[in-house]
Design an enzyme around this catalytic site. Structure first.
Site, PDB file in Angstrom:
ATOM      1  CG  LEU A   9      -1.786  -1.224   1.452  1.00 39.01           C
ATOM      2  CD1 LEU A   9      -2.629  -1.054   2.701  1.00 39.01           C
ATOM      3  CD2 LEU A   9      -2.670  -1.473   0.237  1.00 39.01           C
ATOM      4  NE  ARG A  16      -1.038  10.736   9.681  1.00 39.53           N
ATOM      5  CZ  ARG A  16      -1.379   9.492  10.030  1.00 39.53           C
ATOM      6  NH1 ARG A  16      -1.457   9.168  11.311  1.00 39.53           N
ATOM      7  NH2 ARG A  16      -1.629   8.572   9.108  1.00 39.53           N
ATOM      8  CE  LYS A  23       3.111   7.371   5.117  1.00 39.58           C
ATOM      9  NZ  LYS A  23       2.179   7.146   6.222  1.00 39.58           N
ATOM     10  N   GLY A 141      -3.752   1.377  15.236  1.00 40.32           N
ATOM     11  CA  GLY A 141      -4.981   0.638  15.481  1.00 40.32           C
ATOM     12  C   GLY A 141      -4.730  -0.354  16.615  1.00 40.32           C
ATOM     13  CG  ASN A 171      -3.296  -3.433  12.197  1.00 37.26           C
ATOM     14  OD1 ASN A 171      -2.543  -4.271  11.703  1.00 37.26           O
ATOM     15  ND2 ASN A 171      -4.109  -2.669  11.475  1.00 37.26           N
ATOM     16  CE1 TYR A 368      35.610  15.438 -13.050  1.00 36.32           C
ATOM     17  CE2 TYR A 368      36.321  16.323 -15.156  1.00 36.32           C
ATOM     18  CZ  TYR A 368      35.452  15.548 -14.412  1.00 36.32           C
ATOM     19  OH  TYR A 368      34.437  14.871 -15.041  1.00 36.32           O
ATOM     20  CG  ASN A 379      53.126  11.217  -9.518  1.00 38.34           C
ATOM     21  OD1 ASN A 379      53.028  10.844  -8.350  1.00 38.34           O
ATOM     22  ND2 ASN A 379      53.103  12.491  -9.861  1.00 38.34           N
ATOM     23  CG  ASN A 388      35.105  15.269 -18.766  1.00 41.81           C
ATOM     24  OD1 ASN A 388      35.202  16.458 -18.418  1.00 41.81           O
ATOM     25  ND2 ASN A 388      34.247  14.441 -18.218  1.00 41.81           N
ATOM     26  CB  ALA A 425      55.016  21.433 -14.392  1.00 41.76           C
TER      27      ALA A 425
HETATM   28  C1  UD1 Z   1      -2.738   1.921   9.493  1.00 42.37           C
HETATM   29  C2  UD1 Z   1      -3.830   1.041  10.092  1.00 42.37           C
HETATM   30  C3  UD1 Z   1      -3.592   0.927  11.593  1.00 42.37           C
HETATM   31  C4  UD1 Z   1      -2.209   0.383  11.855  1.00 42.37           C
HETATM   32  C5  UD1 Z   1      -1.144   1.217  11.162  1.00 42.37           C
HETATM   33  C6  UD1 Z   1       0.197   0.516  11.248  1.00 42.37           C
HETATM   34  C7  UD1 Z   1      -5.776   1.481   8.695  1.00 42.37           C
HETATM   35  C8  UD1 Z   1      -7.082   2.150   8.600  1.00 42.37           C
HETATM   36  N1  UD1 Z   1      -5.106   1.639   9.834  1.00 42.37           N
HETATM   37  O1  UD1 Z   1      -2.907   3.218  10.050  1.00 42.37           O
HETATM   38  O2  UD1 Z   1      -4.568   0.059  12.159  1.00 42.37           O
HETATM   39  O3  UD1 Z   1      -1.970   0.363  13.257  1.00 42.37           O
HETATM   40  O4  UD1 Z   1      -1.454   1.374   9.773  1.00 42.37           O
HETATM   41  O5  UD1 Z   1       1.226   1.289  10.725  1.00 42.37           O
HETATM   42  O6  UD1 Z   1      -5.390   0.764   7.783  1.00 42.37           O
HETATM   43  N2  UD1 Z   1      -2.770   3.990   1.796  1.00 42.37           N
HETATM   44  C9  UD1 Z   1      -3.208   3.797   0.503  1.00 42.37           C
HETATM   45  N3  UD1 Z   1      -4.425   4.274   0.145  1.00 42.37           N
HETATM   46  C10 UD1 Z   1      -5.247   4.904   1.011  1.00 42.37           C
HETATM   47  C11 UD1 Z   1      -4.804   5.107   2.350  1.00 42.37           C
HETATM   48  C12 UD1 Z   1      -3.548   4.619   2.711  1.00 42.37           C
HETATM   49  O7  UD1 Z   1      -2.499   3.222  -0.313  1.00 42.37           O
HETATM   50  O8  UD1 Z   1      -6.338   5.291   0.610  1.00 42.37           O
HETATM   51  C13 UD1 Z   1      -1.429   3.497   2.176  1.00 42.37           C
HETATM   52  C14 UD1 Z   1      -0.529   4.593   2.679  1.00 42.37           C
HETATM   53  O9  UD1 Z   1       0.234   5.131   1.613  1.00 42.37           O
HETATM   54  C15 UD1 Z   1       0.353   3.842   3.679  1.00 42.37           C
HETATM   55  C16 UD1 Z   1      -0.530   2.699   4.165  1.00 42.37           C
HETATM   56  O10 UD1 Z   1      -1.577   2.583   3.236  1.00 42.37           O
HETATM   57  O11 UD1 Z   1       1.506   3.311   3.072  1.00 42.37           O
HETATM   58  C17 UD1 Z   1      -1.087   2.936   5.558  1.00 42.37           C
HETATM   59  O12 UD1 Z   1      -1.821   4.135   5.557  1.00 42.37           O
HETATM   60  P1  UD1 Z   1      -1.689   5.179   6.733  1.00 42.37           P
HETATM   61  O13 UD1 Z   1      -2.538   6.341   6.426  1.00 42.37           O
HETATM   62  O14 UD1 Z   1      -0.269   5.426   7.062  1.00 42.37           O
HETATM   63  O15 UD1 Z   1      -2.381   4.341   7.911  1.00 42.37           O
HETATM   64  P2  UD1 Z   1      -2.182   4.537   9.472  1.00 42.37           P
HETATM   65  O16 UD1 Z   1      -2.985   5.699   9.923  1.00 42.37           O
HETATM   66  O17 UD1 Z   1      -0.764   4.519   9.823  1.00 42.37           O
HETATM   67 CA    CA Z   2       1.104   4.518   8.659  1.00 39.24          CA
END
Ligand code: UD1
Ligand code: CA
Length: 462
Positions: A9, A16, A23, A141, A171, A368, A379, A388, A425
């Site tokens: 993902l 943030r 990110k 989570g 999680n 260089y 040398n 170059n 030189a």
């Molecule tokens: C998520 C979990 C949380 C867990 C935490 C662990 C959810 C709702 N929550 O929270 O339970 O403890 O990860 O690190 O899943 N992303 C997408 N598409 C989207 C949203 C997010 O691809 O629509 C990707 C983001 O780029 C990221 C990952 O999913 O790489 C996680 O998303 P993020 O927003 O960081 O979730 P957390 O709030 O950290």
């Molecule tokens: Ca995250």
């Protein structure tokens, strides 16, 4: 055994982080965060790896070019379950195990992923979620279990009650699913009341009462599953990663004069009896031999350094190969494709790019050297420069074995200097120098006797 596919993902913006860069592309020890995740997944040998990209998808694709990945687009990011939904078409008919990881957990190890998969397969669960206990679970989570310890559901921090927030089992955002069961379950996930997003962790509650149920696989080292949502967490990740590398290297017989100031990436290998002074940054796939010494302020990336070589303070070394017994720096810049054969020396304020410095050859000061092949025992005098580039194309310089290049020589490429030649030189060399020739490429000096006092008295009059 079931076939394995991996989904990473990576579509979120990472609000943030307050960054223009997506990110998952923020560098961790010199590599994009997501590259660490891909690296951790590699040994599992999934038949396919899908990356969900959305925010600045092209940039993410570009950063991962060359990897065997399939990109699936999630143009609007409506949550982690919504991200998974985007793979429905690509994974239609796939009935195996689905490993889902986040692109923002760069410290995950292959071992943990393999353990998770193994435990998932052994229990025949529909879903196995990776969890850990964090001293401070803020932001994650929480895993809600029944009185008997069965996993019931996962609640996001924003939606959790005060009491649920006390739970320290979190999680990790890494899951194994039975693919068909997951795709069925995510159809029923409803948007969160707070954020309006579709949460993938909600699949746990939906699958728990079905045949097979859900399991949690706990990882002991909480640091491994740390996610990066903020710059502060990115800094934490680096601290953890550097500390782990330092511990590993100390155990392998490397001296770190100050382990808390050794900034070494996880893929770096260093032989025993090598010594690292404080404030050395070593990144990427760098390999350093035995008995090497790296002094303070060096940054080394994707390079190899042979046994017993010494890198003095303040060098920048990228994608370069340094043989054994070499001497580099202080303040040398080895750019991509610099190759130093054994016992070569590259001294202070020297820049080398796409060039070979042959065995026992020396470029000791202020030079260089670009697109050049230097033979053995050559040398190169102080201040020598290879020209170059003519503004349109790059040209090569060849300097054969046993050549002596005097100080402040300009070599206008393409040009070659034959074996054993000597260049005076201050010469500007525009034509090839035959072997054993003595080349002068400068105006003759004129000494006008007595003219100095005439010059002075003229100036005094003014
Ligand atoms: C998520 C979990 C949380 C867990 C935490 C662990 C959810 C709702 N929550 O929270 O339970 O403890 O990860 O690190 O899943 N992303 C997408 N598409 C989207 C949203 C997010 O691809 O629509 C990707 C983001 O780029 C990221 C990952 O999913 O790489 C996680 O998303 P993020 O927003 O960081 O979730 P957390 O709030 O950290
Ligand atoms: Ca995250």
């Amino acid at each position: 055994m079931n076939e394995l596919c991996t989904v990473i993902l990576a579509a979120g913006q990472g609000t943030r982080m307050r960054s223009k860069l997506p990110k998952v592309l923020h560098p961790v020890a010199g590599l994009p965060m997501i590259a660490h995740v891909i690296e951790a997944c590699r040994p599992l040998c999934a038949t396919r790896t899908l990356v969900i990209a959305g925010h600045q998808a092209d940039r993410v694709k570009q950063a991962l070019a060359g990897e065997a990945l399939e990109f699936v687009s999630q143009p609007d990011q409506r949550g982690t379950a919504h991200a998974l939904l985007q793979t429905t078409e690509a994974l239609a008919g796939f009935d195996g195990d689905l490993l889902v990881v986040s692109g923002d957990t760069p410290l995950l190890t292959s071992q943990t992923l393999a353990d998770l998969l193994w435990s998932h397969r052994e229990t025949h669960a529909l879903a196995t979620v990776l969890t850990t206990e964090l001293p401070d679970p803020t932001g994650y989570g929480r895993v809600i279990r029944s009185a008997t310890g069965a996993v019931l559901r996962i609640v996001e921090e924003l939606e959790a009650t005060q009491q649920e927030r006390q739970i320290r089992e979190i999680n990790a955002g890494v899951y194994c699913f039975a693919a068909q069961a997951l795709f069925l379950a995510i159809q029923s996930i409803r948007p969160s009341a707070v954020k309006g997003e579709l949460y993938l962790p909600d699949a746990i509650a939906l699958l728990r009462d079905r045949d097979g149920g859900v399991q949690a696989h706990r990882v002991d080292d909480p640091d491994e599953v740390r996610g990066v949502n903020t710059r502060a967490e990115l800094a934490d990740i680096h601290r953890i990663l550097w500390r782990k590398s330092a511990e590993r290297l100390l155990a392998e017989g490397v001296t770190l004069l100050d382990p808390e100031r050794a900034y070494i990436g996880p893929l770096v290998r260093i032989g025993s009896d090598s010594i690292l002074y404080p404030n050395v940054i070593i990144e990427g796939q760098t390999v350093i031999g035995e008995g090497a010494t790296i002094y303070s302020g060096c940054r080394i990336r994707d390079s190899t350094i042979g046994d017993d070589s010494v890198i003095l303070d303040g060098c920048v070394i990228q994608e370069s190969q340094i043989g054994s017994g070499c001497h580099v720096g202080p303040y040398a810049h080895l750019r991509p494709e610099a190759q130093l054969r054994q016992h070569a020396k590259v001294g202070n304020f020297v820049e080398i790019k796409k060039s070979i410095v042959g065995e026992g050859s020396k470029v000791p000061h202020l030079s260089y050297i670009g697109d050049t092949a230097i033979g053995e025992r050559v040398n190169v005098g102080a201040g020598t420069i290879t020209c170059n580039y003519d503004g349109f194309a790059k040209h090569r310089t060849v300097i054969e074995d046993d050549v002596f290049v005097g100080s402040d020589v300009i070599l206008v490429a393409p040009v070659s200097v034959g074996r054993g030649a000597i260049i005076a030189a201050g010469s500007t060399i525009t034509e090839n120098v035959p072997p054993d020739a003595l080349a002068f490429g400068r105006a003759r000096q004129v000494n006008q006797s007595g003219s100095a006092s005439v010059f002075r008295s003229n100036h005094r009059k003014e």
